[in-house]
Design an enzyme around this catalytic site. Structure first.
Site, PDB file in Angstrom:
ATOM      1  CG  ASP A 116      -1.719   1.223   1.411  1.00  0.00           C
ATOM      2  OD1 ASP A 116      -2.346   1.663   0.428  1.00  0.00           O
ATOM      3  OD2 ASP A 116      -1.728   1.779   2.526  1.00  0.00           O
ATOM      4  CG  ASP A 118      -1.622   7.780   0.384  1.00  0.00           C
ATOM      5  OD1 ASP A 118      -0.808   8.711   0.402  1.00  0.00           O
ATOM      6  OD2 ASP A 118      -2.276   7.454  -0.621  1.00  0.00           O
TER       7      ASP A 118
END
Length: 318
Positions: A116, A118
């Site tokens: 991922d 953020d």
């Protein structure tokens, strides 16, 4: 002068001596109360988080539910120290034939790590809304940072794409983490962010093009329980050797046995050691497994966590 008069005068003198000091103490106390009240107001107004930033550039994330006792987001990983197996061993032939290399029994399928973006690798804030105190504190503490122009999904009055300015802080050890991880795994970036925001950001943190694939919001799917879910089956039908690392567990609700939940990262964590001290040793250990799912189940018990949050086993595609 009587004794009573003398006592009264003494009390008056003491009052005259201590009254200014008492007044000063009261003023000091009031100043402190006003100071804490200002801090309280600042907290109520809130510091822009990455979720708010992403909303400015056309992104939307669901907030995490409170964690339950069975969900343990990687504070410490306790793994046995394992010597990495050699690539091959040489066996000398005893029957006069040429010597041959016998391959060590290692997992044949490539090991894939899906990351991922953020709050896992970086945190981002809208530059105009980021308080100078937080920015300066993060920079002084040694966090690497950069400013970024990204294209929003919103349009200006003339119909032109709106440009937003974002300040990005890298999680400590990010570049070294990606470099070491790429030595024993295939790296895939999978973010729920829009490409106009995420692509220029990843260009800055992945200058060596270590990610073999980048997936953005259009690659996520909507389910009965959550939107922007990352379905790992779009990468491989065989899930034995694939792992996703995400600060939002609901991102991998379809494959709970393949998920590694990590602690969210923010600018207020300059001493964060998740990438190099916690995640990297775990991922190295997983890379030596024929099937990562039993290890991850024993470590996190994510199926039980999802069930406690209203997502039954019928919602998985393990």
């Amino acid at each position: 002068m009587s004794v009573s008069d003398s006592a009264a005068k003494a009390e008056l003198t003491q009052a005259e001596v201590y009254a200014p000091r008492s007044l000063q103490l009261w003023r000091t106390l009031l100043n402190w109360l006003a100071f804490f009240f200002q801090i309280f107001l600042q907290i109520l107004r809130g510091t822009p988080s990455v979720t708010q930033v992403l909303s400015y550039v056309g992104l939307r994330h669901h907030s995490l539910l409170p964690s339950s006792p069975s969900f343990k987001p990687l504070p410490v990983v306790e793994l046995p120290e394992l010597e990495p197996p050699p690539d091959s061993v040489q066996i000398n032939a005893t029957d006069g034939t040429d010597s041959a290399a016998a391959a060590v029994d290692r997992p044949a399928e490539k090991f894939t790590v899906v990351l991922d973006l953020d709050e896992t690798l970086v945190c981002a804030y809208e530059t105009s809304s980021l308080p100078a105190s937080i920015r300066n504190q993060a920079i002084e503490s040694g966090l690497k940072w950069f400013e970024l122009e990204c294209v929003s999904s919103d349009k200006e009055c003339e119909g032109k794409p709106k440009v937003n300015y974002v300040t990005v802080f890298e999680r400590p050890g990010l570049r070294e983490f990606l470099k070491q991880l790429s030595e024993f795994s295939e790296l895939v970036l999978f973010t729920a962010g829009l490409e106009g925001y995420a692509r220029p950001l990843v260009d800055r943190i992945d200058v060596e093009n270590l990610f073999s694939l980048r997936l953005y919001r259009p690659s996520t799917i909507s389910t009965e329980y959550r939107e922007h879910v990352k379905d790992l089956s779009c990468l491989s039908k065989d899930l034995c050797r694939i792992v996703i690392v995400d600060n939002n567990p609901f991102s991998f609700l379809l494959q709970p046995l393949n998920g590694v939940p990590c602690i969210p990262f923010s600018a207020g964590q300059p001493n964060d050691g998740q990438l190099l001290e916690v995640l990297l040793p775990l991922l190295k250990h997983l890379s030596q497994q024929n099937d990562v799912r039993p290890v991850l189940y024993d470590r996190f018990r994510m199926p039980e966590w999802f069930q406690k949050h209203g997502i039954p086993a019928s919602g998985w595609t393990v």
